[in-house]
Motif scaffolding. Structure first.
Motif, PDB file in Angstrom:
ATOM      1  N   ASP A 178       7.629 -28.287 -25.554  1.00 42.74           N
ATOM      2  CA  ASP A 178       6.433 -28.576 -24.759  1.00 42.74           C
ATOM      3  C   ASP A 178       5.849 -29.944 -25.064  1.00 42.74           C
ATOM      4  O   ASP A 178       4.923 -30.400 -24.383  1.00 42.74           O
ATOM      5  CB  ASP A 178       5.373 -27.485 -24.950  1.00 42.74           C
ATOM      6  CG  ASP A 178       4.890 -27.358 -26.396  1.00 42.74           C
ATOM      7  OD1 ASP A 178       5.138 -28.279 -27.205  1.00 42.74           O
ATOM      8  OD2 ASP A 178       4.264 -26.327 -26.711  1.00 42.74           O
ATOM      9  N   GLY A 179       6.390 -30.613 -26.086  1.00 39.89           N
ATOM     10  CA  GLY A 179       5.955 -31.969 -26.415  1.00 39.89           C
ATOM     11  C   GLY A 179       4.620 -32.053 -27.133  1.00 39.89           C
ATOM     12  O   GLY A 179       4.146 -33.149 -27.420  1.00 39.89           O
ATOM     13  N   LEU A 180       4.026 -30.920 -27.431  1.00 41.02           N
ATOM     14  CA  LEU A 180       2.698 -30.924 -28.053  1.00 41.02           C
ATOM     15  C   LEU A 180       2.748 -31.078 -29.570  1.00 41.02           C
ATOM     16  O   LEU A 180       1.715 -31.348 -30.193  1.00 41.02           O
ATOM     17  CB  LEU A 180       1.958 -29.622 -27.702  1.00 41.02           C
ATOM     18  CG  LEU A 180       1.688 -29.386 -26.216  1.00 41.02           C
ATOM     19  CD1 LEU A 180       0.999 -28.042 -26.018  1.00 41.02           C
ATOM     20  CD2 LEU A 180       0.849 -30.520 -25.635  1.00 41.02           C
ATOM     21  N   GLN A 181       3.918 -30.902 -30.170  1.00 40.28           N
ATOM     22  CA  GLN A 181       4.011 -30.949 -31.625  1.00 40.28           C
ATOM     23  C   GLN A 181       3.691 -32.350 -32.148  1.00 40.28           C
ATOM     24  O   GLN A 181       4.104 -33.354 -31.571  1.00 40.28           O
ATOM     25  CB  GLN A 181       5.402 -30.507 -32.102  1.00 40.28           C
ATOM     26  CG  GLN A 181       6.559 -31.424 -31.725  1.00 40.28           C
ATOM     27  CD  GLN A 181       7.158 -31.100 -30.374  1.00 40.28           C
ATOM     28  OE1 GLN A 181       6.460 -30.690 -29.464  1.00 40.28           O
ATOM     29  NE2 GLN A 181       8.463 -31.302 -30.238  1.00 40.28           N
ATOM     30  N   PRO A 182       2.918 -32.423 -33.241  1.00 37.93           N
ATOM     31  CA  PRO A 182       2.594 -33.724 -33.833  1.00 37.93           C
ATOM     32  C   PRO A 182       3.849 -34.410 -34.353  1.00 37.93           C
ATOM     33  O   PRO A 182       4.841 -33.758 -34.704  1.00 37.93           O
ATOM     34  CB  PRO A 182       1.642 -33.373 -34.982  1.00 37.93           C
ATOM     35  CG  PRO A 182       1.207 -31.965 -34.725  1.00 37.93           C
ATOM     36  CD  PRO A 182       2.318 -31.305 -33.985  1.00 37.93           C
ATOM     37  N   MET A 183       3.778 -35.733 -34.426  1.00 37.05           N
ATOM     38  CA  MET A 183       4.905 -36.513 -34.935  1.00 37.05           C
ATOM     39  C   MET A 183       4.388 -37.565 -35.907  1.00 37.05           C
ATOM     40  O   MET A 183       4.092 -38.695 -35.518  1.00 37.05           O
ATOM     41  CB  MET A 183       5.670 -37.172 -33.785  1.00 37.05           C
ATOM     42  CG  MET A 183       6.895 -37.930 -34.249  1.00 37.05           C
ATOM     43  SD  MET A 183       7.792 -38.644 -32.849  1.00 37.05           S
ATOM     44  CE  MET A 183       8.856 -39.815 -33.717  1.00 37.05           C
ATOM     45  N   PRO A 184       4.240 -37.202 -37.177  1.00 37.41           N
ATOM     46  CA  PRO A 184       3.803 -38.180 -38.182  1.00 37.41           C
ATOM     47  C   PRO A 184       4.926 -39.181 -38.448  1.00 37.41           C
ATOM     48  O   PRO A 184       6.001 -38.810 -38.902  1.00 37.41           O
ATOM     49  CB  PRO A 184       3.510 -37.320 -39.412  1.00 37.41           C
ATOM     50  CG  PRO A 184       4.352 -36.096 -39.241  1.00 37.41           C
ATOM     51  CD  PRO A 184       4.480 -35.872 -37.760  1.00 37.41           C
ATOM     52  N   TYR A 185       4.697 -40.437 -38.150  1.00 37.20           N
ATOM     53  CA  TYR A 185       5.748 -41.447 -38.181  1.00 37.20           C
ATOM     54  C   TYR A 185       5.323 -42.627 -39.049  1.00 37.20           C
ATOM     55  O   TYR A 185       4.143 -42.790 -39.400  1.00 37.20           O
ATOM     56  CB  TYR A 185       6.048 -41.949 -36.760  1.00 37.20           C
ATOM     57  CG  TYR A 185       4.900 -42.776 -36.204  1.00 37.20           C
ATOM     58  CD1 TYR A 185       4.855 -44.164 -36.381  1.00 37.20           C
ATOM     59  CD2 TYR A 185       3.833 -42.175 -35.529  1.00 37.20           C
ATOM     60  CE1 TYR A 185       3.789 -44.921 -35.902  1.00 37.20           C
ATOM     61  CE2 TYR A 185       2.772 -42.917 -35.055  1.00 37.20           C
ATOM     62  CZ  TYR A 185       2.746 -44.290 -35.249  1.00 37.20           C
ATOM     63  OH  TYR A 185       1.684 -45.033 -34.795  1.00 37.20           O
ATOM     64  N   ALA A 212       1.901 -43.521 -40.618  1.00 37.19           N
ATOM     65  CA  ALA A 212       0.981 -44.422 -39.925  1.00 37.19           C
ATOM     66  C   ALA A 212      -0.371 -43.739 -39.756  1.00 37.19           C
ATOM     67  O   ALA A 212      -0.456 -42.504 -39.734  1.00 37.19           O
ATOM     68  CB  ALA A 212       1.552 -44.807 -38.566  1.00 37.19           C
ATOM     69  N   PRO A 213      -1.450 -44.505 -39.617  1.00 39.57           N
ATOM     70  CA  PRO A 213      -2.779 -43.901 -39.457  1.00 39.57           C
ATOM     71  C   PRO A 213      -3.000 -43.238 -38.114  1.00 39.57           C
ATOM     72  O   PRO A 213      -3.953 -42.479 -37.947  1.00 39.57           O
ATOM     73  CB  PRO A 213      -3.729 -45.094 -39.643  1.00 39.57           C
ATOM     74  CG  PRO A 213      -2.914 -46.302 -39.326  1.00 39.57           C
ATOM     75  CD  PRO A 213      -1.514 -45.972 -39.747  1.00 39.57           C
ATOM     76  N   GLN A 214      -2.139 -43.510 -37.154  1.00 40.77           N
ATOM     77  CA  GLN A 214      -2.283 -42.938 -35.813  1.00 40.77           C
ATOM     78  C   GLN A 214      -1.554 -41.594 -35.731  1.00 40.77           C
ATOM     79  O   GLN A 214      -0.377 -41.496 -36.069  1.00 40.77           O
ATOM     80  CB  GLN A 214      -1.695 -43.893 -34.771  1.00 40.77           C
ATOM     81  CG  GLN A 214      -1.752 -43.381 -33.343  1.00 40.77           C
ATOM     82  CD  GLN A 214      -0.864 -44.197 -32.413  1.00 40.77           C
ATOM     83  OE1 GLN A 214       0.235 -44.592 -32.783  1.00 40.77           O
ATOM     84  NE2 GLN A 214      -1.345 -44.434 -31.205  1.00 40.77           N
ATOM     85  N   MET A 215      -2.254 -40.566 -35.267  1.00 35.69           N
ATOM     86  CA  MET A 215      -1.609 -39.277 -35.017  1.00 35.69           C
ATOM     87  C   MET A 215      -1.198 -39.204 -33.549  1.00 35.69           C
ATOM     88  O   MET A 215      -2.017 -39.452 -32.663  1.00 35.69           O
ATOM     89  CB  MET A 215      -2.548 -38.110 -35.354  1.00 35.69           C
ATOM     90  CG  MET A 215      -2.702 -37.856 -36.834  1.00 35.69           C
ATOM     91  SD  MET A 215      -3.419 -36.222 -37.190  1.00 35.69           S
ATOM     92  CE  MET A 215      -5.012 -36.360 -36.389  1.00 35.69           C
ATOM     93  N   ILE A 216       0.070 -38.891 -33.317  1.00 35.91           N
ATOM     94  CA  ILE A 216       0.567 -38.768 -31.945  1.00 35.91           C
ATOM     95  C   ILE A 216       1.348 -37.479 -31.794  1.00 35.91           C
ATOM     96  O   ILE A 216       1.795 -36.872 -32.769  1.00 35.91           O
ATOM     97  CB  ILE A 216       1.464 -39.959 -31.547  1.00 35.91           C
ATOM     98  CG1 ILE A 216       2.725 -40.002 -32.430  1.00 35.91           C
ATOM     99  CG2 ILE A 216       0.707 -41.276 -31.599  1.00 35.91           C
ATOM    100  CD1 ILE A 216       3.787 -40.962 -31.941  1.00 35.91           C
TER     101      ILE A 216
END
Length: 285
Positions: A178-185, A212-216
């Motif tokens: 579903d693409g909703l899972q977080p991706m800490p990169y 990275a400081p950004q959560m996506i």
């Protein structure tokens, strides 16, 4: 500074060794055969070493058969146990020991900084916890300990991004599930800079989230890839396909953790690539 790196032939180890060499350090590689030769041999290799960065570990994203689970576990816990034992036995041990771990230690529900204790259950979480327990047996009166919990390392030289690049270029990319899972990169350069930063600052010890400081989300990553490559990304990868390919290990891709790095920025470290668009623009330019 004389710095030993285990896992030096891997994606992170290779990039880190190049950075350290470029910055004037001497690098000693610790290879699988060095661990196989035993503690006395390792002690000889660590003679005169001022810092040890432990990155060794078998690949996670591979079907988790009972045998491969054992390889994943032992490649992390056994090597860490041996390194710590050798370091503690040295008359002049390294001043700092940086041991890798992973954000997979955290559960998939809460937002986690380095002070979080909401840990994951299941195989990967258990591996990370056992891995860190062995690292924490270092004699902290003589050797400073830092544990680096790594997110998804983005580089065109290997890892997840290299695997995804080809289908995206063909216009066959898409979100996972579903693409909703977080991706800490984290960009490979920010990761290696962060590790060097920890080594060089004697006051830094304990847990560090190397993300990275950004959560996506996975969808946001997919959209950024599509925009940078100017290719459509309309073909989602269903979870059942991942399970068919990787079995239980598909959870590494289909799930994710909400992770933020609090401690490293508090020390004055600045990310060169704090946004996924900056990461991909740099790597895919």
């Amino acid at each position: 500074m004389n710095i030993a790196i285990s896992g030096i032939t891997g994606l992170v180890g290779n990039a880190l060794s190049q950075r350290l060499l470029n910055d004037g350090h001497c690098v000693v590689g610790l290879f699988r055969q060095d661990f196989e030769k035993g503690s006395a041999h390792l002690a000889e290799k660590l003679d005169g070493v001022e810092a040890v960065i432990h990155l060794a570990g078998a690949p996670i994203l591979k079907r988790w058969t009972k045998k491969w689970k054992d390889v994943i576990w032992k490649s992390r816990t056994d090597t860490t146990k041996m390194l710590v034992s050798v370091i503690n036995s040295l008359p002049n041990p390294p001043s700092v020991f940086v041991s890798a771990s992973a954000v997979g230690i955290y559960d998939t529900y809460e937002v986690h900084d380095e002070y979080s204790t909401e840990y994951a259950e299941g195989f990967l979480g258990d591996v990370c916890k056992a891995w860190e327990v062995e690292a924490m047996k270092i004699n902290n009166h003589k050797t400073r300990l830092a544990i680096a919990r790594l997110g998804v390392v983005l580089s065109t030289n290997g890892g997840a991004l290299k695997q995804m690049l080809f289908p995206f270029k063909l216009g066959l990319g898409g979100k996972i599930g579903d693409g909703l899972q977080p991706m800490p990169y984290i960009h490979i350069d920010d990761l290696t800079r962060g590790l060097e930063w920890i080594i060089k600052h004697n006051e830094l010890k304990g847990i560090f989230n190397l993300v990275a400081p950004q959560m996506i989300s996975n969808t946001e990553f997919t959209q950024a890839m599509s925009a940078i490559l100017n290719r459509p990304a309309l073909i989602p990868v269903p979870e059942f396909a991942l399970k068919g390919l990787f079995g239980e290990a598909s959870s590494v891709i289909a799930e994710g953790q909400k992770v933020i790095p609090r401690r490293l920025p508090e020390t004055g470290f600045e990310y060169q690539f704090p946004d996924i668009r900056l990461v991909l623009a740099d790597l895919l330019k």
